[in-house]
Design a protein around this motif. Structure first.
Motif, short mmCIF file in Angstrom:
data_model
loop_
_atom_site.label_atom_id
_atom_site.label_comp_id
_atom_site.label_asym_id
_atom_site.label_seq_id
_atom_site.Cartn_x
_atom_site.Cartn_y
_atom_site.Cartn_z
N ILE A 42 -28.67 31.29 25.62
CA ILE A 42 -27.98 30.92 24.39
C ILE A 42 -26.75 31.81 24.23
CG2 ILE A 42 -28.12 30.86 21.88
CD1 ILE A 42 -31.07 30.14 22.20
N LYS A 43 -25.60 31.18 24.07
CA LYS A 43 -24.34 31.90 23.91
C LYS A 43 -23.89 31.78 22.46
CE LYS A 43 -23.39 32.59 28.37
NZ LYS A 43 -23.03 33.84 28.98
N ASN A 44 -23.28 32.83 21.98
CA ASN A 44 -22.75 32.81 20.62
C ASN A 44 -21.37 32.18 20.61
OD1 ASN A 44 -24.97 34.11 19.40
ND2 ASN A 44 -24.20 36.09 20.09
N TYR A 45 -21.07 31.48 19.52
CA TYR A 45 -19.74 30.92 19.38
C TYR A 45 -18.74 32.04 19.17
CZ TYR A 45 -21.84 26.33 18.88
OH TYR A 45 -22.53 25.17 19.10
N GLN A 46 -17.53 31.83 19.68
CA GLN A 46 -16.48 32.82 19.50
C GLN A 46 -15.89 32.68 18.11
OE1 GLN A 46 -14.05 31.78 22.92
NE2 GLN A 46 -14.59 33.74 23.84
N GLY A 47 -15.09 33.64 17.74
CA GLY A 47 -14.44 33.60 16.44
C GLY A 47 -15.33 34.22 15.38
N SER A 48 -14.88 34.12 14.16
CA SER A 48 -15.67 34.64 13.05
C SER A 48 -15.79 33.54 12.01
CB SER A 48 -14.99 35.89 12.48
OG SER A 48 -13.68 35.56 12.02
N LYS A 49 -15.93 33.92 10.78
CA LYS A 49 -16.04 32.90 9.74
C LYS A 49 -14.74 32.09 9.68
CE LYS A 49 -14.46 36.01 6.25
NZ LYS A 49 -14.22 36.32 4.96
N ALA A 54 -6.68 32.92 14.57
CA ALA A 54 -5.58 31.98 14.81
C ALA A 54 -6.11 30.70 15.45
CB ALA A 54 -4.56 32.63 15.74
N LEU A 55 -5.30 29.64 15.32
CA LEU A 55 -5.64 28.38 15.97
C LEU A 55 -5.56 28.54 17.48
CD1 LEU A 55 -3.67 25.88 13.70
CD2 LEU A 55 -6.08 26.54 13.56
N ILE A 56 -6.32 27.75 18.22
CA ILE A 56 -6.33 27.80 19.67
C ILE A 56 -5.25 26.85 20.19
CG2 ILE A 56 -7.69 27.37 21.75
CD1 ILE A 56 -10.19 27.96 20.00
N GLN A 57 -4.39 27.36 21.06
CA GLN A 57 -3.30 26.57 21.63
C GLN A 57 -3.86 25.40 22.43
OE1 GLN A 57 -0.04 27.26 21.13
NE2 GLN A 57 0.64 25.52 22.31
N ARG A 58 -3.30 24.22 22.25
CA ARG A 58 -3.72 23.05 23.01
C ARG A 58 -3.17 23.14 24.44
NH1 ARG A 58 -3.31 18.09 18.69
NH2 ARG A 58 -3.77 19.35 16.87
N THR A 59 -3.89 22.56 25.40
CA THR A 59 -3.49 22.67 26.80
C THR A 59 -3.00 21.35 27.40
OG1 THR A 59 -5.79 22.36 27.47
CG2 THR A 59 -4.99 24.62 27.29
N PHE A 60 -3.07 20.26 26.66
CA PHE A 60 -2.52 19.00 27.15
C PHE A 60 -2.20 18.10 25.97
CE2 PHE A 60 -7.14 18.63 27.21
CZ PHE A 60 -7.39 17.42 26.57
N GLN A 96 -5.64 29.63 1.36
CA GLN A 96 -5.32 29.64 2.79
C GLN A 96 -4.94 28.24 3.25
OE1 GLN A 96 -8.82 31.12 4.80
NE2 GLN A 96 -7.93 33.16 4.95
N LYS A 97 -3.85 28.18 4.01
CA LYS A 97 -3.45 26.90 4.60
C LYS A 97 -4.32 26.67 5.83
CE LYS A 97 1.16 26.94 2.84
NZ LYS A 97 2.40 26.29 2.88
N ILE A 98 -4.88 25.48 5.93
CA ILE A 98 -5.75 25.14 7.04
C ILE A 98 -5.38 23.77 7.59
CG2 ILE A 98 -7.71 26.52 6.26
CD1 ILE A 98 -8.90 23.94 5.13
N PRO A 99 -5.74 23.49 8.85
CA PRO A 99 -5.45 22.17 9.40
C PRO A 99 -6.19 21.10 8.60
CG PRO A 99 -6.09 23.69 11.13
CD PRO A 99 -6.35 24.38 9.84
#
Length: 148
Positions: A42-49, A54-60, A96-99
């Protein structure tokens, strides 16, 4: 002559059947096919609350945005209840501004003031996925192109 053809065909089929059962099977995972699968670690999700990174850059092009925060403890997403929308249906939450959910995901009934999620778009985590730090299962040489 017909008997000879039938006998030859029967012999050939018998040899093919025996040869097929004599072959050993191998799997991509590198273990014997009959080996019982082990549950993955079992792996923990990255990030926090939410809102803490920051947002993750899109790759395509046309890539759905990735979820940069943990989703542990969130309720299951159903057509009736969707924790994602508590924040992402609004442009701003607690200052907070959010997507915000995109127009393509929404419908607006004639007699409703608030937008509603389209019936085919309520399962957010089908396209938008949280991130974990895990070793790839297979080699991946994909190089993203973040150009818009």
């Amino acid at each position: 002559m017909k008997t000879l053809v039938k006998l030859s065909l029967a012999t050939l089929l018998s040899v093919a059947a025996c040869w097929g059962t004599a072959q050993t099977l191998s799997s991509i995972r590198g273990s014997d096919v009959s080996t019982v699968d082990q549950a993955p670690e079992i792996k923990n999700y990255q990030g926090s609350k939410p809102g803490g990174q920051a947002l993750i850059q899109r790759t395509f092009a046309q890539q759905p945005p990735l979820i940069p925060h943990k989703v542990d403890g969130f309720d299951d997403i159903t057509a009736e209840e969707n924790t994602c929308l508590d924040c992402h249906i609004h442009k701003e939450v607690r200052g907070q501004k959010i997507p915000q959910i995109k127009e393509s995901h929404l419908i607006k009934p004639v007699n409703a003031d608030a937008p509603q999620v389209h019936n085919s778009r309520w399962q957010c985590n089908s396209c938008h996925v949280p991130q974990i730090d895990a070793k790839p299962l297979v080699e991946n040489v994909f190089k993203g192109n973040a150009k818009k």
